[in-house]
Design a protein around this motif. Structure first.
Motif: not given
Length: 861
Positions: A98-103, A563-575
């Motif tokens: 998981d990647i958290t956006p820089p605060h 195979i589809d990417n997971s929701m976690a993939h979409a979230k990580r790529l957006t970040i």
């Protein structure tokens, strides 16, 4: 032959996969470093140490983007990777990806964001007040016109009835009150009548009334059963808590997380106080450095400049060299000359003239091929930010390794370190002042030398006239002048020629700015009134509930396509593509440049949520150019071009910025029937040409990002499949991310998270796996709508007494329509490359058995 080609491709794939596995491991390691640096920057209170930590964090972010871009190139431009083997080797759980956006993007600039938000809200309020005023004026005009028409046609306007008097009002209130009292008495009488009927039925059936003993027996029975059930539930909860499987523990008032939140607030306040003290001390420290060391700096600079002028003075012509111009750096290279490049002795003797010429081989001798292996080397991953990480670490060690900071409990700034950081700035200011003085002094010296030479020439000419040799003197002076010019040319020719300058790129013609004379505030108010520049809804990536998981299957290049990417993939790529490059201008300028991003998927899959969360996490200014927003505004090609110029101009000024278009497929649709089906006043594709021009004019370092979402990519396809509009649409976006429908594991998390978010209290009797099994074709938005509908105000009032049951959710589940399979497949495979066809080893044999068409014709003849 076919088998040998297949074997070669497999070998190449194995080599690249091996390299890809190495970079996957590097990527995961850099993610762990990023987390630690983020925590360190968040916890450091010392303002000067925070500056070093932030440089290291920015360099780490840039390195993550570099490695990710290189991985995508090695993986045939595929964005989704399988990290199962690496996580197992490194013994890491999946949540470490998981990647958290820089605060620091939002925490360090809170005041600026608050002022910007206040300005936008005030502008919105003013615009709404203006709209209300205009609406009232229109209504008044319409009423006046109606009255005029009525008088014109002699129609009587019915006047409203007169207001009621006080006595009439009292009579109405009394009547209503008597009715209410009568209804209440009627209810009580009905209750008494019902109780009497129940007693009569008991007497007729022969049922005896309860005595004291029987009543006590029944009460004890009910009470003991209730207490027994409570004890059983408590024992079950204790057992689940013991084995760490209880997810329904009520919040504890002494929870350490509350203390952590308080500590975080105090830390942020202390960071802000220390930062303000350092900024206040900067002005005083800078002035002290100028007073104490400015004169010494000026003398040293002037001495070095004088030495350079005397060393480069022409002895024959007694002329000083030209002083470098400010755009050439001024006296920077004079004071701190660059180091000389080392060259071998042979090259120094030859002067590098024969460097580019190839030596002709002698007859009968074969020259070996030089650097044959270098041409076949695989290109290496760029490592710009790796050097920056190393430099930041070295700078931190050099600055702080010998500093005794033990007694600095409040972590205030250190004056010595502040002086060392401000001294180069003072040095540069003094250098610019010294350059101005040196240019004036050099100009005076040149004038004086020219005047002295002229005076000497006049004296010598007078002496020659007295002797009667003035003609000979003039001829000699002319010859000397010509000889000096020739000597100067010969000296210039003997000097080594400078390296050939690269062909200068033609600067693009500067576009005429139609809003050059207008202020930024007036342009911002214009966009706010038109609804193009709204306040971005504050959303968080935590609202997009998802989690990484291990697939447990070996990667297959053919099967992975399906195979589809997971929701976690979409979230990580957006970040990675929408938030991390906005960390600073350095990262945005040197990291792999992503200009445009597309989020495509089915309806209600969280695309808008991801867009708003990315804008909030990056602290970006939000611009909305959706077709619904600009419909009926800026009609005509010139007003549309002007509006887009204003948007991109303000986006560059107020960077970081995000330009957002919902249903961006409408901009590229060319079918007239589909455009009419949208039900808009203007065509949505009218902004296409101007938008593409403005986006092409964006460059790295400007921190302007374009993000579009679409849930109907099938509108771009023709009758026979993908069309030109589809190809242009795919080329327009640098990256495309598919937001999938939730799978079984994601639905388990979604049901629990969304029900608790909307106020439900779930017990261990609530079986979430049943809901996850019954909702395979429902989107995230559908699940949230169901949760909102169930947990309304009336249900939340008794949620503590009557806990939620699965049956209540299932009853509402069938009111929503699931996903259509055709639309799902189009959204899933939109923009993907064609499916790879496996190689058939028996293809040659099949061809040999079947005669070709040409051979068949010959046989017939």
């Amino acid at each position: 032959m076919v088998l040998s080609i297949e074997f070669a491709f497999l070998c190449i794939y194995f080599v690249f996969e091996q390299r890809l596995d190495q970079f996957k491991r590097i990527y995961v390691l850099y993610l762990q470093v990023y987390r630690k640096l983020e925590d360190a920057l968040d916890q450091i209170v010392h303002p000067q140490k925070r500056r070093f930590a932030r440089k290291a964090l920015e360099a780490c972010i840039g390195r993550i983007l570099e490695v990710k871009g290189w991985m995508v190139l090695l993986h045939d431009n595929k964005e989704y990777f399988n990290y199962d083997d690496i996580l197992l080797d490194m013994r890491l759980p999946p949540d470490k990806l998981d990647i958290t956006p820089p605060h620091f993007l939002t925490d360090d600039n809170k005041e600026m964001y608050k002022s910007r938000e206040a300005f936008l809200t005030n502008a919105h309020e003013e615009a709404e007040a203006a709209r209300a005023k205009a609406k009232a004026e229109k209504e008044a005009e319409a009423k006046a016109a109606a009255d005029f028409q009525a008088r014109k046609h002699k129609r009587e306007v019915v006047a409203p009835p007169p207001p009621l008097t006080e006595d009439e009002c009292i009579v109405l209130v009394q009547a209503e009150e008597r009715g209410r009292q009568a209804r209440q008495k009627l209810k009580e009488l009905m209750k008494q009548k019902k109780m009497q009927e129940e007693e009569l039925e008991k007497q007729r059936s022969g049922q005896k009334p309860h005595t004291k003993d029987t009543a006590v027996f029944y009460l004890q029975k009910i009470t003991l059963g209730f207490l027994g059930r409570l004890q059983t539930e408590a024992s079950v909860v204790d057992e689940l808590t013991l084995i760490h499987m209880n997810n329904f523990i009520p919040p504890d008032p002494n929870d350490p997380r509350l203390k952590l939140i308080e500590t975080l607030k105090r830390r942020k306040e202390l960071q802000l106080i220390n930062q303000m003290e350092e900024t206040d001390a900067m002005v005083e420290t800078k002035e002290k450095i100028k007073e104490m060391e400015g004169q010494e700096m000026r003398e040293i600079m002037q001495e070095r400049i004088n030495i350079w002028l005397n060393a480069n003075r022409d002895p024959d012509f007694n002329a000083y060299p030209a002083f470098p111009k400010p755009n050439q750096g001024g006296s920077k290279e004079i004071i701190d000359p660059p180091p000389e490049m080392w060259r071998p002795a042979d090259e120094k003797k030859k002067g590098g003239d024969d460097k580019g010429k190839k030596k002709k081989p002698k007859k009968g001798i074969r020259m070996p091929e030089a650097h044959a292996e270098d041409e076949e080397q695989v290109p290496m991953c760029p490592n710009y930010f790796g050097r920056l990480i190393k430099k930041s670490i070295e700078a931190f060690i050099e600055t702080w390794h010998d500093k005794d900071d033990y007694q600095n409990h409040q972590q205030k700034f250190i004056p010595e370190v502040l002086k060392s950081t401000l001294r180069p700035l003072v040095f540069e200011e003094v250098r610019i002042q010294v350059d101005v003085g040196s240019r004036e002094l050099l100009l005076q010296l040149k004038k004086k030398i020219a005047a002295d030479a002229k005076e000497a020439y006049k004296i010598a000419l007078k002496a020659a006239k007295k002797e009667g040799k003035d003609k000979e003197f003039k001829a000699k002076a002319k010859k000397d002048k010509i000889a000096k010019m020739k000597a100067k040319k010969e000296a210039a020719a003997k000097e080594p020629a400078p390296p050939p300058a690269k062909a200068a790129k033609k600067k693009p013609k500067r576009k005429k700015d139609p809003t050059e004379k207008e202020s930024v505030e007036s342009l911002t108010k214009e966009l706010v009134t038109e609804g193009i520049m709204p306040v971005c809804p504050k959303r968080s990536f935590d609202e997009y509930i998802c989690q990484d998981y291990l697939r447990g299957v070996e990667p297959d290049p053919i099967k992975d396509w399906l195979i589809d990417n997971s929701m976690a993939h979409a979230k990580r790529l957006t970040i990675e593509y929408a938030v991390l490059p906005m960390a600073s201008e350095l990262v945005h300028e040197n990291a792999p440049y992503v200009r445009t991003l597309l989020l495509h998927g089915g309806r209600k899959t969280g695309k808008t949520l991801l867009a708003h969360a990315a804008c909030t996490a990056a602290g970006a200014t939000f611009f909305n150019l959706s077709a619904k927003i600009i419909d009926g505004k800026y009609q005509g090609p010139k007003p549309i071009a002007r509006m887009l110029q204003i948007v991109f101009k303000l986006a560059k000024i107020m960077s970081p910025s995000m330009i957002y278009i919902e249903d961006v497929d409408q901009v590229f649709v060319t079918d007239k029937k589909k455009i009419k089906a949208y039900g808009l006043i203007d065509k949505p594709n009218r902004i296409k040409k101007a938008l593409m021009k403005e986006i092409k004019a964006l460059f790295p370092g400007e921190r302007v990002f374009f993000l579009g979402t679409t849930s109907n990519p099938q509108d771009l396809q023709g009758k026979k499949g993908p069309s030109k509009a589809t190809a242009n649409f795919c080329k327009f976006f640098t990256k495309r991310i598919y937001t999938p429908y939730p799978d079984y594991g994601a639905r388990m998390l979604l049901w629990r998270g969304l029900l608790e978010r909307h106020g439900a209290i779930l017990t261990h009797h609530f079986n979430i796996s049943t809901l996850a099994y019954l909702s395979p074709d429902y989107s995230i938005g559908d699940i949230e709508d169901i949760c909102k509908k169930i947990l309304d105000v009336r249900r939340l009032r008794k949620i503590a007494r009557v806990h939620l049951k699965v049956e209540e959710v299932v009853d509402h589940l069938y009111e929503y329509n699931p996903i259509e399979p055709n639309l799902h497949t189009i959204a899933r495979h939109f923009g993907k490359p064609p499916q790879p066809v496996p190689i058939d080893p028996d293809a040659d044999k099949k061809k040999k058995g079947k005669p070709d068409a040409k051979d068949a014709k010959k046989k017939k003849k």
